[in-house]
Design a protein around this motif. Sequence first.
Motif, PDB file in Angstrom:
ATOM      1  N   VAL A  58       3.339 -10.080   2.098  1.00  0.00           N
ATOM      2  CA  VAL A  58       3.737  -8.830   2.757  1.00  0.00           C
ATOM      3  C   VAL A  58       4.817  -9.089   3.801  1.00  0.00           C
ATOM      4  CG1 VAL A  58       1.512  -7.703   2.404  1.00  0.00           C
ATOM      5  CG2 VAL A  58       1.902  -9.022   4.501  1.00  0.00           C
ATOM      6  N   ASN A  77       2.304  -4.131  -0.577  1.00  0.00           N
ATOM      7  CA  ASN A  77       2.546  -3.380   0.654  1.00  0.00           C
ATOM      8  C   ASN A  77       1.333  -3.452   1.577  1.00  0.00           C
ATOM      9  OD1 ASN A  77       5.224  -2.203   0.601  1.00  0.00           O
ATOM     10  ND2 ASN A  77       4.536  -0.954  -1.130  1.00  0.00           N
ATOM     11  N   ILE A  78       1.581  -3.316   2.864  1.00  0.00           N
ATOM     12  CA  ILE A  78       0.522  -3.346   3.869  1.00  0.00           C
ATOM     13  C   ILE A  78      -0.286  -2.042   3.888  1.00  0.00           C
ATOM     14  CG2 ILE A  78       0.101  -3.434   6.366  1.00  0.00           C
ATOM     15  CD1 ILE A  78       2.664  -5.173   6.552  1.00  0.00           C
TER      16      ILE A  78
END
Length: 343
Positions: A132, A184-185
């Motif tokens: 990420v 993605n976070i």
Amino acid sequence: MFFHKMTSRDIRDNLATESYLMTHYEKEEPLFLMYIQKPCIIIGKHQNMFAEVNLKAARQDKLTLTRRLSGGGAVYDDLGNISFSFVVDKNKATFGDYSSMVEPIVSVLKEMGVQDISVNGRNDILINGKKVSGNAMYTKKNKMFSHGTLLYDVDLDKLPAYLNVSEEKLASKHIKSVASRVTNIKPYLSKTYQSLSTLEFQDELLKRLYKVNDLADIAPKEIVLDKKDHQEITQLVKDIYGNDDWVFGHHQPFTNKKRAYIPSVGLLEARFQLKNGRIHFIDFLGDFFNQENLSDLRHHLEDVPYQRIALKKSLEEIEVSHYFTNLTNDQLIDFLIGDHSDD
């Protein structure tokens, strides 16, 4: 710690601002920077734009292309990414110690609900084993910056279209594509934060780093740039980040090439010419990191016989790890010589 949030959405302006502040920021406290940009590709200092990027696709979609001052690999950013950097006194940090540098970011993400988050052995922040954040470092005089990405809500489907990732690197990671390696976070945050826009997420990160509930509480810590600052930053864009000679690079013709992915070092490629059995010209490409200017090492190797004993002797007074982080002198010689043996 002081901070500055960049308002430009052009990566060239933002990298120039980072570079400018690194040179002109004189306070003893660290400086924290945050910036967001429109779709763009940033390659590392030692990379070949033509090899790393699908230029036809990037130009067709009007991506901004630039090159940064630090090493490391090519990065795709869009408005779902937040870039950050810490500018510190280089005598108070260790070059290549990414775990310590990004620890405040990792701690904040944990507070926001992210689990199974870690920093890998080289320069990435991982969630559930997927990347990420990629980070790189650069030193100049008495300052060092460590900058990186935070993939919050990036269009990850774009990565395969724009970035050409080497087969050696994929093989070393035991993966089939770069898209399968990143995530993605946003989906890993507590539900409270999953509805935040990129800007709102950026502000939440900043508040938590400073442990305040309102950004107004840290207004005295914000660095505000004036007209003169912006003029100098604009000149940096013209001279470096928007300059095609810098962005695309100039590569001399070569007759020999060595290329390998070396664990803890990265992708390393040497291109060189031999004349009368001696190294006439040599250049290094890749996604490795370095503390010292590679031109010094290139000049040192020129006119050295292309033989193991001669190379070893020429490097006796050289610390190769300053030019390729985590690489030893013997490893560089083994890499350059390969299966060649004239000794």
